[in-house]
Scaffold this active site. Structure first.
Site, PDB file in Angstrom:
ATOM      1  N   CYS A  55       0.845  -1.184   0.000  1.00  0.00           N
ATOM      2  CA  CYS A  55       0.000   0.000   0.000  1.00  0.00           C
ATOM      3  C   CYS A  55       0.890   1.246   0.000  1.00  0.00           C
ATOM      4  O   CYS A  55       1.912   1.275   0.681  1.00  0.00           O
ATOM      5  CB  CYS A  55      -0.931   0.102   1.208  1.00  0.00           C
ATOM      6  SG  CYS A  55      -2.166  -1.177   1.272  1.00  0.00           S
ATOM      7  N   ARG A 104       4.072  -0.509  -4.788  1.00  0.00           N
ATOM      8  CA  ARG A 104       3.795  -1.017  -3.441  1.00  0.00           C
ATOM      9  C   ARG A 104       2.467  -1.764  -3.352  1.00  0.00           C
ATOM     10  O   ARG A 104       2.185  -2.421  -2.349  1.00  0.00           O
ATOM     11  CB  ARG A 104       3.757   0.148  -2.442  1.00  0.00           C
ATOM     12  CG  ARG A 104       5.055   0.895  -2.332  1.00  0.00           C
ATOM     13  CD  ARG A 104       4.892   2.084  -1.418  1.00  0.00           C
ATOM     14  NE  ARG A 104       4.728   1.679  -0.049  1.00  0.00           N
ATOM     15  CZ  ARG A 104       5.726   1.521   0.820  1.00  0.00           C
ATOM     16  NH1 ARG A 104       6.959   1.760   0.436  1.00  0.00           N
ATOM     17  NH2 ARG A 104       5.497   1.146   2.045  1.00  0.00           N
ATOM     18  N   TRP A 119      -2.805  -2.665  -1.653  1.00  0.00           N
ATOM     19  CA  TRP A 119      -2.526  -4.103  -1.752  1.00  0.00           C
ATOM     20  C   TRP A 119      -3.372  -4.724  -0.654  1.00  0.00           C
ATOM     21  O   TRP A 119      -3.109  -4.523   0.532  1.00  0.00           O
ATOM     22  CB  TRP A 119      -1.036  -4.366  -1.520  1.00  0.00           C
ATOM     23  CG  TRP A 119      -0.653  -5.784  -1.763  1.00  0.00           C
ATOM     24  CD1 TRP A 119      -0.181  -6.312  -2.935  1.00  0.00           C
ATOM     25  CD2 TRP A 119      -0.663  -6.873  -0.823  1.00  0.00           C
ATOM     26  NE1 TRP A 119       0.075  -7.653  -2.773  1.00  0.00           N
ATOM     27  CE2 TRP A 119      -0.220  -8.021  -1.496  1.00  0.00           C
ATOM     28  CE3 TRP A 119      -1.031  -6.988   0.520  1.00  0.00           C
ATOM     29  CZ2 TRP A 119      -0.117  -9.262  -0.873  1.00  0.00           C
ATOM     30  CZ3 TRP A 119      -0.939  -8.221   1.144  1.00  0.00           C
ATOM     31  CH2 TRP A 119      -0.473  -9.346   0.437  1.00  0.00           C
ATOM     32  N   ASN A 148      -1.778   2.438   5.637  1.00  0.00           N
ATOM     33  CA  ASN A 148      -0.921   1.313   5.233  1.00  0.00           C
ATOM     34  C   ASN A 148      -0.594   0.555   6.505  1.00  0.00           C
ATOM     35  O   ASN A 148      -0.091   1.145   7.454  1.00  0.00           O
ATOM     36  CB  ASN A 148       0.348   1.880   4.578  1.00  0.00           C
ATOM     37  CG  ASN A 148       1.416   0.820   4.342  1.00  0.00           C
ATOM     38  OD1 ASN A 148       1.094  -0.351   4.187  1.00  0.00           O
ATOM     39  ND2 ASN A 148       2.663   1.235   4.323  1.00  0.00           N
ATOM     40  N   GLY A 149      -0.895  -0.745   6.532  1.00  0.00           N
ATOM     41  CA  GLY A 149      -0.599  -1.532   7.733  1.00  0.00           C
ATOM     42  C   GLY A 149      -1.771  -2.425   8.083  1.00  0.00           C
ATOM     43  O   GLY A 149      -2.672  -2.627   7.259  1.00  0.00           O
ATOM     44  N   GLU A 153      17.176 -18.223  -6.804  1.00  0.00           N
ATOM     45  CA  GLU A 153      16.808 -16.878  -7.244  1.00  0.00           C
ATOM     46  C   GLU A 153      16.244 -16.910  -8.676  1.00  0.00           C
ATOM     47  O   GLU A 153      15.274 -16.226  -8.979  1.00  0.00           O
ATOM     48  CB  GLU A 153      18.037 -15.954  -7.135  1.00  0.00           C
ATOM     49  CG  GLU A 153      17.871 -14.548  -7.632  1.00  0.00           C
ATOM     50  CD  GLU A 153      16.793 -13.730  -6.914  1.00  0.00           C
ATOM     51  OE1 GLU A 153      16.239 -14.185  -5.905  1.00  0.00           O
ATOM     52  OE2 GLU A 153      16.482 -12.636  -7.417  1.00  0.00           O
ATOM     53  N   LYS A 182      12.534 -15.672  -9.705  1.00  0.00           N
ATOM     54  CA  LYS A 182      12.262 -14.657 -10.734  1.00  0.00           C
ATOM     55  C   LYS A 182      11.210 -15.170 -11.697  1.00  0.00           C
ATOM     56  O   LYS A 182      10.269 -14.477 -12.040  1.00  0.00           O
ATOM     57  CB  LYS A 182      13.535 -14.324 -11.545  1.00  0.00           C
ATOM     58  CG  LYS A 182      14.608 -13.515 -10.878  1.00  0.00           C
ATOM     59  CD  LYS A 182      14.211 -12.124 -10.470  1.00  0.00           C
ATOM     60  CE  LYS A 182      13.529 -12.122  -9.153  1.00  0.00           C
ATOM     61  NZ  LYS A 182      14.129 -11.588  -8.009  1.00  0.00           N
ATOM     62  N   GLU A 224       7.619 -15.512 -10.019  1.00  0.00           N
ATOM     63  CA  GLU A 224       6.914 -14.303  -9.603  1.00  0.00           C
ATOM     64  C   GLU A 224       6.422 -13.453 -10.766  1.00  0.00           C
ATOM     65  O   GLU A 224       5.400 -12.799 -10.643  1.00  0.00           O
ATOM     66  CB  GLU A 224       7.689 -13.480  -8.560  1.00  0.00           C
ATOM     67  CG  GLU A 224       9.028 -12.975  -8.921  1.00  0.00           C
ATOM     68  CD  GLU A 224       9.773 -12.285  -7.757  1.00  0.00           C
ATOM     69  OE1 GLU A 224       9.183 -12.021  -6.702  1.00  0.00           O
ATOM     70  OE2 GLU A 224      10.961 -12.008  -7.938  1.00  0.00           O
ATOM     71  N   HIS A 254      16.502 -36.837  -4.735  1.00  0.00           N
ATOM     72  CA  HIS A 254      15.627 -37.038  -3.573  1.00  0.00           C
ATOM     73  C   HIS A 254      14.242 -36.447  -3.796  1.00  0.00           C
ATOM     74  O   HIS A 254      13.616 -35.971  -2.865  1.00  0.00           O
ATOM     75  CB  HIS A 254      16.280 -36.423  -2.327  1.00  0.00           C
ATOM     76  CG  HIS A 254      17.630 -36.999  -2.061  1.00  0.00           C
ATOM     77  ND1 HIS A 254      17.807 -38.281  -1.588  1.00  0.00           N
ATOM     78  CD2 HIS A 254      18.869 -36.488  -2.254  1.00  0.00           C
ATOM     79  CE1 HIS A 254      19.106 -38.522  -1.474  1.00  0.00           C
ATOM     80  NE2 HIS A 254      19.767 -37.454  -1.876  1.00  0.00           N
ATOM     81  N   LYS A 273       6.098  -4.762  -3.828  1.00  0.00           N
ATOM     82  CA  LYS A 273       7.547  -4.592  -3.714  1.00  0.00           C
ATOM     83  C   LYS A 273       7.997  -4.588  -2.249  1.00  0.00           C
ATOM     84  O   LYS A 273       8.999  -5.198  -1.907  1.00  0.00           O
ATOM     85  CB  LYS A 273       7.930  -3.271  -4.384  1.00  0.00           C
ATOM     86  CG  LYS A 273       9.392  -2.936  -4.304  1.00  0.00           C
ATOM     87  CD  LYS A 273      10.093  -3.438  -5.522  1.00  0.00           C
ATOM     88  CE  LYS A 273      11.584  -3.333  -5.434  1.00  0.00           C
ATOM     89  NZ  LYS A 273      12.242  -4.526  -5.957  1.00  0.00           N
TER      90      LYS A 273
HETATM   91  C1  G6P Z   1       8.989  -8.768  -1.600  1.00  0.00           C
HETATM   92  C2  G6P Z   1       9.550  -8.387  -2.944  1.00  0.00           C
HETATM   93  C3  G6P Z   1      10.849  -9.145  -3.196  1.00  0.00           C
HETATM   94  C4  G6P Z   1      11.824  -8.895  -2.055  1.00  0.00           C
HETATM   95  C5  G6P Z   1      11.216  -9.215  -0.693  1.00  0.00           C
HETATM   96  C6  G6P Z   1      12.081  -8.718   0.437  1.00  0.00           C
HETATM   97  O1  G6P Z   1       8.580 -10.088  -1.624  1.00  0.00           O
HETATM   98  O2  G6P Z   1       8.615  -8.680  -3.970  1.00  0.00           O
HETATM   99  O3  G6P Z   1      11.418  -8.712  -4.415  1.00  0.00           O
HETATM  100  O4  G6P Z   1      12.961  -9.678  -2.244  1.00  0.00           O
HETATM  101  O5  G6P Z   1       9.954  -8.561  -0.558  1.00  0.00           O
HETATM  102  O6  G6P Z   1      12.148  -7.333   0.369  1.00  0.00           O
HETATM  103  P1  G6P Z   1      13.302  -6.456   0.987  1.00  0.00           P
HETATM  104  O7  G6P Z   1      12.929  -5.046   0.646  1.00  0.00           O
HETATM  105  O8  G6P Z   1      13.284  -6.718   2.459  1.00  0.00           O
HETATM  106  O9  G6P Z   1      14.572  -6.886   0.367  1.00  0.00           O
END
Ligand code: G6P
Length: 612
Positions: free
Chosen positions: A2, A27, A73, A99-100, A485, A489, A492, A508, A607
């Site tokens: 948010c 956000r 969000w 937000n929260g 990672e 990617k 997501e 396994h 984000k």
């Molecule tokens: C969210 C984002 C990710 C990020 C994670 C941790 O899930 O979509 O891209 O890696 O938060 O965020 P931070 O700001 O703590 O690295």
């Protein structure tokens, strides 16, 4: 999670709010709204992106030089017009963006219902705005600010809020606990936002609110106090954010721009810290805690998502070179599972945003143990940077794409420098090895440029696999976290189910998934694990899996064995993660674009995860 904006001044608030919301859209983007004060409060909200809100308000009255806005969000209640913010209290006295999460919303709601309040939405926010109104109307002769403070004192949970009151056309109130808020200071105007992105085009002077702060903002002044009505001193800081970072420039998406920025951002991470000529590393932010780091009994790395993956690479590097035991934990687990933390431990929190709720809560919890708490963070002025004892900024610049790319490589760069620095100070690394890794590290930006030149051929690989339903990513050693990672990617942004695995674990479980429909991406550059991973690849091929390998340039054996090959330049194994991740970022990007996905704003994600 948010985004909030607010404006009070002499200009029209609407364009400032809408542009601000666009800057914050990363956000959250399931619905948006604005409230504008002009004689009365006009409230407009709409399901969908900011663009849809803009279309919705065409020909409506959007005048007024006091206003608040929100991009959502969803936490409580599905994304729709009613649940969108701002929320107005039952009698229309207060309007609020939030937000929260209000954790005790059910109890507060019950109490308000007894007082005759009714609710339209499923949100916790509507309860807060009505609670403010309840105190305002119950108490005689109190002002809006007092009612806000009274209501907040009853709230359990996290909030960043901006509030306006129909009886006070010259006041904007902002308050924070747990969710970030920044005030921008202009000339006879003030801005409020969840982060600096909406503010930087108007002013560089900002005040970051701390937990329990309440700001009472007028056109020409503002006061800061805490919930108990005690004055709080104001620290004005200067933003170091460059407005250019907030635009896509020539790129179709922020994510692609940020992938291509990596040669530069890694240079920025090195700046003033890495000197290859004399094999020196200076991490200025950690100078004061150097003895604690060298003598650390253990390093506990905490983070979420991509930052957690960077932490895993940090673990391998620090243990191999600095010989300090390292544990890497999801912050969301660490904060609740009652871990053993000693005062000789160093807790290192990694976060791009510096605002991830679980990471911050884990830091607070770890503080009680007396351990040294450090941070690696990208956003200057963020909460993490203020609650840790010392730390290192990654200096990757604003990252807008929800899928983290340049922040990851910057975090890994910092962790590599940190491991080498501790190793050199402890004498646990040979001089030659130390100098050779530093030289290779310094060459990373140039080598990434070479990989980026292969963008078109990586896109061709993406075309072959864009319709896959599942994908498996394998790696060993430093490249196991890179496989994790790469899989993250892909899932997501393309919504293809993808799993990252340590290649040695394939037998396994994941091997059961392999058939001629399953792409298996194997990160297999020439390193100590090469022979082992070669046999893993043979096992996949024997089961008719499609193998895409990331190989060291010139590798003939893997070229023959693989269905598709992406080359990366030769480097030192400790530095290879920084190279190997680039083709995986590009592969995920192209697959997602070819599938028609919104790569910068993938569904359901945000984000900054500022709620639990
Ligand atoms: C969210 C984002 C990710 C990020 C994670 C941790 O899930 O979509 O891209 O890696 O938060 O965020 P931070 O700001 O703590 O690295």
């Amino acid at each position: 999670m948010c985004g909030i904006v607010g404006y009070i001044g002499q200009k029209d608030a609407f364009p400032i709010l809408i542009n601000g919301l666009k800057r914050l859209e990363y956000r959250g983007y399931d619905s948006a709204g604005v409230a504008l004060f002009n004689g009365k409060i006009n409230l407009y909200k709409h399901k969908g992106k900011i663009k849809e809100l803009e279309e919705f308000v065409t020909e409506k009255n959007i005048s007024g030089s006091l206003g608040i806005g929100h991009t959502r969000w969803a936490t409580h209640g599905e994304p729709n017009d009613v649940n969108a913010h701002p929320h107005m209290s039952m009698n229309g006295i207060f309007t609020l963006v939030h937000n929260g999460i209000i954790e005790n919303y059910a109890k507060l709601k019950k109490d308000l219902i007894k007082q005759g309040y009714t609710f339209n939405s499923d949100t916790d926010t509507e309860i807060l705005v009505n609670l403010i109104e309840f105190f305002y109307t119950r108490e005689e002769k109190i002002d809006a600010e007092t009612a806000v403070r009274m209501a907040l004192s009853k709230v359990i949970g996290a909030y960043g809020i901006a509030v306006i009151c129909k009886d006070e056309p010259e006041t904007l109130i902002a308050a924070r606990k747990g969710s970030p808020l920044v005030i921008g200071i202009g000339v006879n105007e003030y801005f409020v936002a969840s982060d600096a992105a909406p503010i930087v085009e108007h002013t560089n002077s900002v005040v970051y609110l701390n937990d329990n702060d309440v700001a009472i903002i007028k056109k020409d002044r503002f006061t800061l106090k805490n919930i108990e009505n005690n004055p709080v001193s104001v620290t004005i800081e200067q933003l170091d954010l460059n407005i250019g970072e907030l635009d896509k420039g020539e790129f179709e998406h922020f994510m692609l721009k940020e992938i291509f920025e990596q040669p530069k951002t890694i240079e920025d991470t090195f700046r003033g810290r890495l000197q290859a000529e004399n094999s020196s590393i200076v991490l200025g932010g950690l100078l004061e805690v150097t003895p604690k780091l060298i003598n650390a009994n253990r390093i506990l790395i905490i983070g979420c998502g991509t930052s957690w993956h960077a932490g895993l690479i940090g673990e391998y590097l620090i243990e191999e070179y600095a010989r300090i035991p390292v544990e890497v934990e999801y912050a969301s687990e660490f904060r609740y599972r009652k871990p053993v933390i000693n005062k000789d431990d160093v807790v290192l929190a990694i976060s791009q945003s510096g605002e991830t709720a679980d990471t911050l809560a884990a830091v607070e919890m770890a503080k009680e143990s007396g351990a040294t708490i450090l941070g690696i963070c990208n956003v200057t002025g963020s909460t993490l940077s203020r609650v840790t004892e010392a730390g290192v900024y990654t200096h990757a610049g604003a990252e807008i794409g929800v899928a983290s790319t340049k922040a990851f490589s910057a975090q890994v760069t910092v962790l590599t420098m940190l491991a080498l620095k501790i190793a050199a100070m402890k004498g646990t690394i040979e001089n030659d090895e130390y100098s050779s890794i530093i030289s290779e590290l310094a060459l990373v930006p140039e080598k990434i440029k070479q990989i980026l030149n292969d963008n078109e051929s990586i896109k061709k690989v993406a075309e072959k696999y864009k319709d896959s339903v599942n994908a498996l990513y394998l790696g060993r050693g430093y490249l196991f976290p890179v496989a994790l990672e790469g899989a993250l990617k892909l899932k997501e942004i393309s919504y293809i189910h993808a799993e990252g695995y340590a290649a040695g674990e394939m037998k396994h479980g994941p091997i059961a998934l392999i058939d001629n429909n399953l792409p298996v991406v194997v990160v297999a550059p020439h390193d100590d694990y090469y022979e082992k991973i070669l046999s893993n690849i043979r096992e996949v091929k024997a089961r008719k899996g499609n193998v895409i390998t990331i190989v060291t340039e010139g590798d003939k054996a893997l070229k023959e064995l693989s269905d598709d090959v992406i080359q990366i330049p030769r480097s030192h194994p400790a530095v290879t993660p920084l190279l190997a991740v680039i083709p995986l970022q590009l592969l995920a990007y192209h697959i997602a674009v070819l599938r028609g996905c919104n790569v910068d704003q993938p569904r359901n994600l945000a984000k900054s995860v500022t709620v639990e």
